[in-house]
Structure formats: structure tokens, C-alpha cells
Design an enzyme around this catalytic site. Sequence first.
Site, PDB file in Angstrom:
ATOM      1  N   THR A 186     -54.526 -66.375  71.406  1.00  0.00           N
ATOM      2  CA  THR A 186     -53.347 -67.121  71.863  1.00  0.00           C
ATOM      3  C   THR A 186     -53.568 -68.632  71.766  1.00  0.00           C
ATOM      4  O   THR A 186     -52.639 -69.404  71.949  1.00  0.00           O
ATOM      5  CB  THR A 186     -52.989 -66.770  73.322  1.00  0.00           C
ATOM      6  OG1 THR A 186     -54.141 -67.019  74.149  1.00  0.00           O
ATOM      7  CG2 THR A 186     -52.576 -65.325  73.456  1.00  0.00           C
ATOM      8  N   ASP A 326     -61.246 -65.520  88.965  1.00  0.00           N
ATOM      9  CA  ASP A 326     -60.444 -65.813  87.756  1.00  0.00           C
ATOM     10  C   ASP A 326     -60.278 -67.321  87.554  1.00  0.00           C
ATOM     11  O   ASP A 326     -59.261 -67.782  87.054  1.00  0.00           O
ATOM     12  CB  ASP A 326     -59.068 -65.126  87.846  1.00  0.00           C
ATOM     13  CG  ASP A 326     -58.300 -65.157  86.526  1.00  0.00           C
ATOM     14  OD1 ASP A 326     -58.949 -65.301  85.471  1.00  0.00           O
ATOM     15  OD2 ASP A 326     -57.063 -65.048  86.556  1.00  0.00           O
ATOM     16  N   HIS A 633     -43.750 -56.005  83.620  1.00  0.00           N
ATOM     17  CA  HIS A 633     -42.633 -55.457  84.401  1.00  0.00           C
ATOM     18  C   HIS A 633     -42.789 -55.787  85.877  1.00  0.00           C
ATOM     19  O   HIS A 633     -43.289 -54.980  86.655  1.00  0.00           O
ATOM     20  CB  HIS A 633     -42.555 -53.941  84.214  1.00  0.00           C
ATOM     21  CG  HIS A 633     -42.238 -53.546  82.805  1.00  0.00           C
ATOM     22  ND1 HIS A 633     -40.980 -53.612  82.275  1.00  0.00           N
ATOM     23  CD2 HIS A 633     -43.029 -53.094  81.804  1.00  0.00           C
ATOM     24  CE1 HIS A 633     -40.998 -53.204  81.014  1.00  0.00           C
ATOM     25  NE2 HIS A 633     -42.233 -52.895  80.704  1.00  0.00           N
TER      26      HIS A 633
END
Length: 703
Positions: A186, A326, A633
Site C-alpha cells: 500500500t 500496534d 463491515h
Amino acid sequence: MRSLIFKVMIIGLGLLLIGCSEPENNKNKPGWIDKDRLEHADQEPGSWFTGGRDFGETHFSPLTQITDKNAAQLGFAWQYFTDSHRGLEATPIFVDGVLYVTGNWGMVFAIDGKTGEEIWTFDPEVPGKWARNACCDVVSRGLSVWRGKVYAASLDGRLFALDAANGQVVWQVDTFTDRSIPYTITGAPRIAGKNVVIGNSGAEYGVRGYVTAYDLESGQQSWRFYTVPGDPRKPFEHPELEMASKTWDPDSRWDMGGGGTAWDAMVYDPELNLLYVGTGNGSPWVQAERSPGGGDNLFLSSILAIEADSGRLAWHYQTTPGDNWDYTATQPIILTELEIKGRLRKVLMQAPKNGFFYVLDRVTGELLSAEKYAAVTWASHVDMVTGKPQILPQANYDEEKKLILPSPAGAHNWQPMAYNPHTGLVYIPAMNDPAIYEKRENFQFIKGINNQGAHFSEGTITSEIGDFEAENAGGFLLAWDPVQAKAVWKHRLGNFIFHGGVLTTAGNIVVQARDDGLLVVYAADSGEVLHQIQTGSSILAAPMSYVIDGEQYIAVMAGYGGGPFGYFPVGSAVEKYGNEGRLLAFKLGGGDVPLPEVLPPLGPIPKPPVLVASPENLAEGKMLFAKACSECHWNINGGYPDLRRMSPEVHEAFKDIVLYGQREPLGMAGFSDILSEDQVEAIHSHLIKISHEAYEEQQEQSE
Ligand code: CA
């Protein structure tokens, strides 16, 4: 005699060729950026040569036509439709009249900077199933243009050298070490000396990070640097890994990859011939699962200085030893010179996720300052002698869940910050986003989906919030003095955390767009709001600026999605107008931006089917939904289907869609290689349960 003359002529011709290794006519070729031009970027203020304009990637433009005095006249110049409805994150490069930029999947666009007309496009034709491997949408953060070629990478791991004149492929390489592991790309490739370098993405999915350098002309691999070691029982791929492996438990879960992916930040210093690479988080997040014996786990969450020709490490600095949260250090890096304590230093600046703003001497890696630029509760401070953070007990969530700042979204994410040498300030798209971290019980590694080892708990634990005040939650634009290491001004941007990257210019302005669709111009010195333009798009990318035919333009990619997750904020432009991808350009005297049509209201939630499932089944479905589905979602009104609104036909076809990829062309890949039929049924049961909850709430409200 004759043959001697002939030989002399041949030698003479050879010398001529060596002397003219750079024929003058090449400079008229499209996309001809070279070392000389890049090093003298300030002599061509109307160009934008790298993702951040100059070699230091400052996101600063020396242009002065648009200023704090006339910014109110800024308006729409033109728009180009990218034919997409997903996140657009790249900053265009502009050279000799042409804008070059990437879109979704690694699509490349060459656009006329004056008219917005398409010159060429390149589609890498990435299969739709690759969307499954991308944690944060099928985005691309840009490309490089160098000596007549455009270097760009596709989501599915191919690096391309394209002819800048027409988009034809000159060469392509497969950058993945193993196609059975869900790697993606990315980030933008960077030019570093005679190589082009690319990193990979996929840290939560069980991958091992690395960057690879390829020869600019041939595409031959020059070197590869792994950002984390592999199993020490196997040979080390390069010497730095032997040192790094001593900071890992020998019995680490090597099968889970370790993480450390270099998915965004890379900057090259041509003077020092060093490439700076920011590395990502640990995989899984929870160190007790990843490296049970602890340790710093090098080179997670680090800044690496790599010699561009050899691929050997010059120095490294770890921002978050033993990362458990993270806290990637992949956020954009800026190179500049600062006078610190009476001495001019070549510095590297970064505001990584962990909430500390770092200034390092980029020659040696010496830490010059590290101060909090946002709310931070995981560490009290960074010790300037050891260079290590003092981690607080509040940050340990091994035994019980804890509220921690920053969240995994970070105090700053991939959105570019900008440095203005005139004000001496760095403008950071920052955020305060508290999260309750909870370790997953009986963590189970499932190759190919999200394996964080932790999840977020609902609710708040107010007693443990520390000195953070809840009303300060949300996104903000911060002007930071990197010499004094303190904030100068800041603007709150509402409750939502993710807004656009930043541009600053010599016209004393800062430009940033927001989730509500406003492109806002601020005075760079005071932070005063000078002008606001409604674009009709929730914008995440950073604006840039260029000149064509004597007119200054500001351009920005407009498309919402990507990190942290695929949900759309309430009250955003994307909720009102949808998400049609565009490249928007502005100039003085321009008009209003043509707004997209307002979306029709959502219909009622249909009555869900009868729920037949055991509590154990529902619990498993909930866990699997979180790991495999929820990054797209979120079941909030937005671009990804809200699965509480599935029609009877979709319920009927659920297995075909989720297991066998019936909707793969739409970007919904099948999971039959990862999930069993029973597991997919459990996910379905969980969705039927939450559909009933939403349906009943709707019925109660309508009564
Ligand atoms: Ca991550």
C-alpha cells in the site's frame, strides 16, 4: 595506419558516449526528474518532485501566489473522476505540466495539470480477492517519478516501472517472498541512489516485514532487508538479524511472521546515501503471544537508516520496544536541518502512532528530543540517556483490560504532516483516541485473517483515564515547534479522529481537508482560519501545490476509506454525498466545487430470518466476525454493506458469498481456504442475532 585511425575514432566515440551519458534531449522527456533537479528543487518552486515535493519530503511549497492575504479567493479549478469509490491516499507528483498519482489497487493516472484531462492511465488488474488481504482498504500512498519512468506498486505485490510518456510497462517484478502469505503493498516506492525500494504491508495478517531494492533500469533485485528476524534455528538472511534475534524469545511464534512491515514511511537522503525506513507493529500485537520471553523485539516500531547501495544497516532507533499496542513507526518521516542548542543538525522528524514527536540526528541516529504531541498514557516520558520510553503499569493489559492512549489508530497515522521552514513549525494531523485494550482469551492464530491477539472492549473505565480529559477526544490539527519540542497552536476537528494530510507553503498558509468535506486554509503562523471550501467529499489525502502557465494550483485526491477501518463517520461528507473518487484542483478566482448529488435515505431494516444457534455458536461467530469481517463491515451506514440489512436473498446465498466468493468481482473474496462451513455458519448466526437487535430497535422507534 588506417586501422589505427579507426581505433582512435572508436575510443573517441567511446569517450563521447561516456561524456554524454545524459543527452540533453532526455530532459525534454516526460517525467524527467533527476538528481540534479531534485537537489535544486527550490529553484523550481512550481514543481512537486516527490510525494512530499523535495528530497526531505517536507510537504512544503515555496510558492507565494496564494497567501494568507488572498486565500479567501481560492476556488474550484477542475476535477478528474477516478472511477472509484474507495480510499484515495496518495499525494500527486507534478513535473513539466503533468500530475502523476496512484488510485485504488495501484492504478496510475497521468493528468494534465492545467485542464484535468487524462493523458494516460495504467491498471495493474489486481484480482478482486486481494481486497481480503488489505486491512485498511485497497489504497495506495503514491508513486515515484524518475528519469522518464513512473515507479508504482500494485496491491498484489508487483512493482512496475512505467514509461512516463504513455504508461507502458518497461519492467515489472514480483516483490513477495511467499504468495501463500497475505502480503500486500500500500506504500509508495522510493528512489534511493541507483535503486527503487518498496516495502510491504500486512502486519496483522501474520507476515514478516521486509523492504527490497531493485535496480532502477533493469528491475534486478539489489538487496532485501528483513525488518524482523526469522526462526534463529535457521540461517540469518543478513548479519543485522543475528543482533536483532537476541531481542526475541528463541521460542517466539515465528509461524506468525512477527510483523514490522514497512508499509509507508521511507525517505532517501542523497547526500548521505541513506534510506530511512519506518517499521510497523508486532504481529500479533500481544507480546506475550508473539515473544513470550519479552525483549525489545527489534526491529519492530523502529526507524532504520539503511545504506542505499549495499542494503546494510547504518543505525537504528526503536520508538516502542517490545511493542504491545500496534504502535507503528511507519508514519511519514521528514528530513530537514534545524538549529538545536546552537548547532545546525541534519535531522529526521517523525510523529509515530505512540504519541511522542521524535527529532533524531539523521547522520548518527542520536536522539535529540522526544516529547508528547498528544494524550499519552502508555509511557511517562522518553529517557534521553537510554533513548527508551518509561512504560507505565497502566499500559499492561495482559491480566485485565485497560484504557490506553493512543489507540491502535495512533496519535497520528499515515496522513502526511508538513514542515514550514519559514514558521519553523510542523503541522500534524493528530488525534486523541482512547481505546480499551483487552487480550483475547485462548488466542487462536488463523493464517490469512486479522490476528491481533487483542480486541477492543466496549464502554469506558473512567477511573483509569489518567490526565486525559474525555472532551479532548477526536481529531485535531497541531502546529508543533520541533526545536522547542512544544505545541504552538491547535484546532479541534470534532469527535471523529481521521482527517486529511497537510500542505504548507511560503504564502504563510496551511491547507487541510476534513471528514466533513471542508478544505480549510489556515494562517501558518497564527493558525487563524482564513477560508473554507465545501468539496462534497470526505478527504484523507494531503493537498499539494504547483504552477502551470504562471498560475498556482492546489490539488488533492478526494476519496474516503482506508485506515483505520472501513466505516464512515456520522455527519461526514461521505455519508451525505457518497464516495465518488476525484482529483480536485483549486486556484485563485475559482468557483464553487460541483457537489455530488445527495444520497437517498436508507430503507428500513428488513425482518431477519429466525435465529437458530447455541450460545457457544454465537460467541464463536462474534469472535470470527471481529477477526475476519469487521475491518470492512462495521455495520454503520457507509460504503461497505451493512450486514444487518441483508435481504432474504443474501441470507439465502450467505454461504456462497462468504465461503465460495460469489461476489468476488465486487471485492468480496471467498474464505473457503481459511474458514470452515461451520465457522461461516457461526458468523451468519451472529449477524442474524445483531440484525434482530437492530430490527427490534427500529420497530420500537416506529411505534
Ligand atoms: Ca497495525
